[in-house]
Design an enzyme around this catalytic site. Structure first.
Site: not given
Ligand code: SIN
Length: 330
Positions: A15, A29, A94-95, A167, A289
């Protein structure tokens, strides 16, 4: 004249490099479309922090992250750290940022800082968070005190360690926290302050060496849940080449009995199974176990990070006792 630190920015997309034809829209987006040069050009103040070089490694939505990019990043960073580069920044979606960060923390053979950074709002948004996050990430990578802190994430003014960071929000700019470990520190006005130094897994001290590898062992993740249907999926994955499974168990690592019965059969056929949890904090408790049966405890690693460690463990051994030791140590 004071010599500025040298920081390399490796771009992979996300992003932070996302765009949409509206300044008020922050969903829908396309991630990974803006190039690294444009990201850098948008922050003229970066030159005050460091001498910057850059390299576009990929430009993807990080939900599509893959082993090839991970290996390319690790090879590139280990090479850069043999030169006079002081720190590396990786722009990343971020994913799956926590997975890449943890992978790199296990395979980078240097004390020099690696900082992953992203954004929750695309570059076109009003109040986009990417530029400030990137400024902070470069400041952190250039900071002498960041040496020895391992791989970190710089998001929303906070510094998180690769081992503990997760996250925790789908859309908020404050999207990352470290439930079991706590933040490492924060960044204000381009200055990093550390108040925590947890570095359970620092590459220099791990046995994992991917420098000669072009692929990684296949490990998958299966959830457990009520009226469990994943017993069928476990068998299907094993028959299609999966070498090991992480089970996202309920609570402290419990597995539905139907799924567990199939897993016990597959363990006898050579499948490796590590038990993690669907819960966002805390340890799993695997009974003696189940351990005797071959189930491995993933400790406090969440399923997606447990998968990373198991992939690397399988590059070294198939011995479940040795793999269990890795989970206790890293
Ligand atoms: C993000 O970056 O927040 C979402 C999309 C991605 O992980 O590339």
């Amino acid at each position: 004249m004071q010599v500025k630190p040298k920081v390399a920015i490796l771009a992979t997309g996300g992003t932070i490099a996302g765009a949409i034809d509206s300044s008020v829209v922050t969903t829908g987006y396309t991630a990974g479309v803006v190039g690294v040069e444009a990201l850098i050009k948008a922050i003229p103040e970066l030159v005050n922090l460091a001498d910057i070089s850059s390299n576009q490694i990929a430009n993807i939505n990080s939900c599509d992250m893959n082993d090839t990019i991970w290996l390319t990043l690790s090879h590139k960073i280990n090479e850069l750290f043999l030169t006079d580069i002081d720190g590396v920044v990786i722009t990343h979606g971020t994913d799956t940022m926590e997975e890449t960060a943890y992978f790199l923390s296990l395979v980078i053979k240097s004390d020099k800082p690696v900082v992953l950074v992203g954004a929750m709002r695309p570059s076109t948004a009003i109040s986009a968070d990417g530029p400030k996050n990137l400024y902070n990430a470069v400041a952190l990578a250039a900071d002498k005190n960041a040496k020895g802190k391992g791989v970190m994430i710089a998001m929303n003014d906070k510094i998180q360690g690769a081992r503990g960071v997760v996250k925790t929000h789908t859309l908020n700019v404050d999207a990352f926290s470290s439930p079991d470990f706590g933040d490492l520190g924060y960044i204000v006005d381009g200055k990093a302050t550390f108040y925590n130094s947890i570095c359970k897994a620092c590459g220099k001290n791990t046995p994992f060496d991917v420098s000669k590898l072009s692929s990684l062992p296949k490990v998958d993740i299966l959830y457990t849940y009520s009226n469990d249907g994943n017993a069928v999926a476990a068998r299907a994955l094993f028959e299609n080449g999966t070498k090991a499974l992480i089970i996202a168990g309920s609570g402290a690592g419990n597995i539905h009995k139907d799924q567990k019965n199939i897993l016990k059969e597959l363990l006898k056929q050579g499948l490796i199974v590590a038990v993690s949890s669907r819960i966002s904090a805390g340890l799993v408790a695997v009974s003696d176990e189940d351990k005797a049966f071959g189930f491995i405890s993933a400790g406090d690693l969440n399923p997606q990070k447990a998968r990373v460690l198991l992939m690397l463990a399988l590059t070294k051994t198939k011995d479940t006792k040795k793999i269990q030791e890795y989970f206790l140590k890293y």
